[in-house]
Enzyme design. Structure first.
Site, PDB file in Angstrom:
ATOM      1  N   ILE A 123       8.126 -30.382   5.067  1.00  0.00           N
ATOM      2  CA  ILE A 123       7.026 -29.938   4.195  1.00  0.00           C
ATOM      3  C   ILE A 123       7.313 -30.342   2.752  1.00  0.00           C
ATOM      4  O   ILE A 123       6.421 -30.776   2.018  1.00  0.00           O
ATOM      5  CB  ILE A 123       6.810 -28.417   4.311  1.00  0.00           C
ATOM      6  CG1 ILE A 123       6.605 -28.027   5.785  1.00  0.00           C
ATOM      7  CG2 ILE A 123       5.611 -27.976   3.480  1.00  0.00           C
ATOM      8  CD1 ILE A 123       6.535 -26.533   6.037  1.00  0.00           C
TER       9      ILE A 123
ATOM     10  N   SER B 137      21.266 -31.143   4.730  1.00  0.00           N
ATOM     11  CA  SER B 137      21.848 -30.621   5.964  1.00  0.00           C
ATOM     12  C   SER B 137      20.888 -30.815   7.139  1.00  0.00           C
ATOM     13  O   SER B 137      21.307 -30.855   8.285  1.00  0.00           O
ATOM     14  CB  SER B 137      22.203 -29.138   5.798  1.00  0.00           C
ATOM     15  OG  SER B 137      21.053 -28.417   5.415  1.00  0.00           O
TER      16      SER B 137
ATOM     17  N   PHE C 241      11.609 -24.530  -0.962  1.00  0.00           N
ATOM     18  CA  PHE C 241      11.516 -24.750   0.484  1.00  0.00           C
ATOM     19  C   PHE C 241      12.874 -24.604   1.179  1.00  0.00           C
ATOM     20  O   PHE C 241      12.923 -24.311   2.361  1.00  0.00           O
ATOM     21  CB  PHE C 241      11.048 -26.185   0.794  1.00  0.00           C
ATOM     22  CG  PHE C 241       9.650 -26.513   0.400  1.00  0.00           C
ATOM     23  CD1 PHE C 241       8.579 -26.026   1.126  1.00  0.00           C
ATOM     24  CD2 PHE C 241       9.386 -27.338  -0.687  1.00  0.00           C
ATOM     25  CE1 PHE C 241       7.278 -26.347   0.784  1.00  0.00           C
ATOM     26  CE2 PHE C 241       8.088 -27.675  -1.038  1.00  0.00           C
ATOM     27  CZ  PHE C 241       7.030 -27.178  -0.301  1.00  0.00           C
TER      28      PHE C 241
ATOM     29  N   SER D 102       6.653 -17.384   5.864  1.00  0.00           N
ATOM     30  CA  SER D 102       6.341 -17.789   7.239  1.00  0.00           C
ATOM     31  C   SER D 102       5.514 -16.729   7.954  1.00  0.00           C
ATOM     32  O   SER D 102       5.713 -15.520   7.745  1.00  0.00           O
ATOM     33  CB  SER D 102       7.667 -17.974   7.989  1.00  0.00           C
ATOM     34  OG  SER D 102       7.436 -18.031   9.374  1.00  0.00           O
TER      35      SER D 102
ATOM     36  N   TYR E  93      15.755 -15.262  11.468  1.00  0.00           N
ATOM     37  CA  TYR E  93      15.050 -16.215  10.599  1.00  0.00           C
ATOM     38  C   TYR E  93      13.884 -15.519   9.902  1.00  0.00           C
ATOM     39  O   TYR E  93      13.742 -15.561   8.673  1.00  0.00           O
ATOM     40  CB  TYR E  93      14.542 -17.416  11.415  1.00  0.00           C
ATOM     41  CG  TYR E  93      13.439 -18.164  10.729  1.00  0.00           C
ATOM     42  CD1 TYR E  93      13.694 -18.966   9.616  1.00  0.00           C
ATOM     43  CD2 TYR E  93      12.104 -18.040  11.149  1.00  0.00           C
ATOM     44  CE1 TYR E  93      12.666 -19.627   8.955  1.00  0.00           C
ATOM     45  CE2 TYR E  93      11.078 -18.687  10.503  1.00  0.00           C
ATOM     46  CZ  TYR E  93      11.350 -19.477   9.404  1.00  0.00           C
ATOM     47  OH  TYR E  93      10.329 -20.116   8.740  1.00  0.00           O
TER      48      TYR E  93
ATOM     49  N   LYS F 236      13.049 -14.343   5.742  1.00  0.00           N
ATOM     50  CA  LYS F 236      11.839 -14.631   4.955  1.00  0.00           C
ATOM     51  C   LYS F 236      11.231 -13.338   4.419  1.00  0.00           C
ATOM     52  O   LYS F 236      10.781 -13.272   3.280  1.00  0.00           O
ATOM     53  CB  LYS F 236      10.825 -15.394   5.819  1.00  0.00           C
ATOM     54  CG  LYS F 236      11.259 -16.811   6.162  1.00  0.00           C
ATOM     55  CD  LYS F 236      11.296 -17.694   4.921  1.00  0.00           C
ATOM     56  CE  LYS F 236      11.789 -19.089   5.187  1.00  0.00           C
ATOM     57  NZ  LYS F 236      11.884 -19.915   3.979  1.00  0.00           N
TER      58      LYS F 236
ATOM     59  N   ASN G  44       1.686 -22.841  11.634  1.00  0.00           N
ATOM     60  CA  ASN G  44       2.547 -23.870  12.255  1.00  0.00           C
ATOM     61  C   ASN G  44       2.268 -25.259  11.676  1.00  0.00           C
ATOM     62  O   ASN G  44       1.378 -25.960  12.165  1.00  0.00           O
ATOM     63  CB  ASN G  44       2.334 -23.871  13.770  1.00  0.00           C
ATOM     64  CG  ASN G  44       3.010 -22.699  14.457  1.00  0.00           C
ATOM     65  OD1 ASN G  44       2.727 -21.554  14.137  1.00  0.00           O
ATOM     66  ND2 ASN G  44       3.919 -22.977  15.370  1.00  0.00           N
TER      67      ASN G  44
ATOM     68  N   ARG H 293      -1.202 -20.828  18.872  1.00  0.00           N
ATOM     69  CA  ARG H 293      -0.735 -20.895  17.483  1.00  0.00           C
ATOM     70  C   ARG H 293      -1.825 -21.500  16.603  1.00  0.00           C
ATOM     71  O   ARG H 293      -2.696 -22.219  17.080  1.00  0.00           O
ATOM     72  CB  ARG H 293       0.515 -21.801  17.368  1.00  0.00           C
ATOM     73  CG  ARG H 293       1.739 -21.278  18.098  1.00  0.00           C
ATOM     74  CD  ARG H 293       2.325 -20.043  17.418  1.00  0.00           C
ATOM     75  NE  ARG H 293       3.534 -19.594  18.091  1.00  0.00           N
ATOM     76  CZ  ARG H 293       3.551 -18.768  19.145  1.00  0.00           C
ATOM     77  NH1 ARG H 293       2.421 -18.302  19.644  1.00  0.00           N
ATOM     78  NH2 ARG H 293       4.693 -18.401  19.690  1.00  0.00           N
TER      79      ARG H 293
ATOM     80  N   GLY I 169      11.999 -14.587  22.546  1.00  0.00           N
ATOM     81  CA  GLY I 169      11.573 -14.404  21.152  1.00  0.00           C
ATOM     82  C   GLY I 169      10.182 -14.925  20.851  1.00  0.00           C
ATOM     83  O   GLY I 169       9.650 -14.686  19.773  1.00  0.00           O
TER      84      GLY I 169
END
Ligand code: UD1
Length: 341
Positions: A15, A37, A83, A127, A151, A155, A181, A233, A296
């Site tokens: 993004i 990374s 980001f 998110s 995760y 956020k 998404n 989604r 999940g």
């Protein structure tokens, strides 16, 4: 509005790189900080090529305060778009401490450097995963947060710490954008999503199946309470997300304090809708098999995108067909991603 110098953390990522193009094309200066990374320096070469302007970039970890100070000293930063973070849900369950350290620790290090250098404007990458297993769709910004994995928790914690900072420091303007998404690629085919290793997310996986790098897609469950049983989604084109960030930057000064917006289309698509749309875009069937649910995963996440439309007149413009067409163009032109250079 007058051009700004924008520090973009994670600017070489999926993004981030598309947002850099959008900012450069609108006359803003971009300074990227990325530790690479999970991104290739090559992405920034391509950003510069598309925009026709060089990109200033530093390789650094945000938690390296002296590196960050040097960047703020070298550039008259007007605003920051943040980001840089780790984003694989499954991995976050395996190594939660690392996720808290990088995602929350990176954000606090950045905030403290911003304070030290008198920078008061921030756009934060949040998110839709903070909504957790939503009991209703579409989701509005006032629906409760209920993260179901580390995760998503990182956020949500960052959003809360930013809100707290804004209550205490009245000069701050912060916009948190909750993406649904993001998929797709720049329409020129030079810039796209190039995850390391086996893709976690469905769109890059589908593209790698279509190009022959992987045998078939595993559809994670067809027994959800959705029209065809597969997960639903709100896919949004990365160019729309990039334009949303440029818009956010231009509206940062509308108000002081913290504001939160969904970035989505309001349209839900199932896994099978996406498989079919992708097959049409690439002109060949995409093999798949239905396997068990992924731990999940939630049944359905769709944005109510009306708040940001009312505030800025911004809406997503590109449909699922365009998302697939552009993702496929990038994959076809770059079968090994950025690796081939
Ligand atoms: C998740 C997060 C999102 C985060 C994103 C980044 C949640 C609810 N969402 O998105 O916030 O930004 O990861 O990595 O935690 N699927 C398959 N086969 C595959 C891969 C995926 O069937 O090989 C299905 C999934 O079950 C899901 C849909 O495709 O229904 C989308 O999955 P994915 O692309 O991984 O994104 P999310 O899990 O929605």
């Amino acid at each position: 509005m007058s051009p700004m110098t924008v520090l973009v953390t994670g600017g070489a990522g999926f993004i981030g790189s598309h947002t850099c193009v959008e900012l450069l094309e609108h006359g803003h200066e971009v300074v990227v900080v990325d530790d690479h990374s999970n991104s290739a320096p090559e992405a920034l070469e391509r950003v510069a090529k598309i925009a026709g302007r060089p990109v200033t970039a530093y390789r650094a970890d945000l938690r390296d305060r002296s590196a960050l100070d040097a960047v703020f000293k070298a550039h008259p930063v007007d605003a920051v778009i943040h980001f840089a973070a780790k984003k694989a849900v499954g991995e976050s369950v395996e190594i939660p401490v690392t996720y808290y350290d990088i995602n929350v620790g990176g954000t606090t290090a950045l905030l403290s450097a911003m304070q030290a250098h008198g920078v008061h404007r921030l756009v934060f990458s949040s998110s839709c995963s903070i909504y957790g297993d939503a009991t209703k769709v579409p989701l509005t910004e006032t629906d409760p947060a209920a993260p179901t994995n580390p995760y998503a928790s990182t956020k949500w914690i960052c959003e809360q710490l930013l809100a707290d900072m804004c209550r205490r420091l009245p000069e701050l303007s912060v916009l948190a954008l909750r993406y649904f998404n993001p998929v797709g690629a720049h329409p020129c085919g030079l810039l796209g999503e190039d995850p390391r290793g086996i893709p976690n997310n469905i769109m890059p996986y589908l593209a790698q199946v279509a190009v022959g790098r992987r045998e078939r897609l595993s559809v994670f469950g067809d027994d959800y309470p959705t029209p065809d049983g597969t997960g639903v989604r709100d896919y949004i084109h990365v160019m729309d997300v990039a334009e949303g960030h440029r818009c956010a930057l231009e509206h940062l000064d509308d108000e002081k304090g913290m504001r939160v917006f969904n970035l989505g289309t309001g349209v839900g698509s199932s896994v099978l809708d996406l498989v079919n749309a992708f097959a049409r875009a690439c002109g060949r069937p995409v093999p798949y098999e239905v396997t068990g649910r992924r731990a999940g995963d939630v049944a359905e996440l769709v944005a109510d995108p009306r708040a940001v439309a009312a505030a800025w007149g911004w809406t997503a413009k590109r449909d699922l067909g365009v998302m697939c067409r552009d993702a496929w163009r990038f994959q076809e032109l770059n079968p090994s991603g950025y690796a081939a250079g």
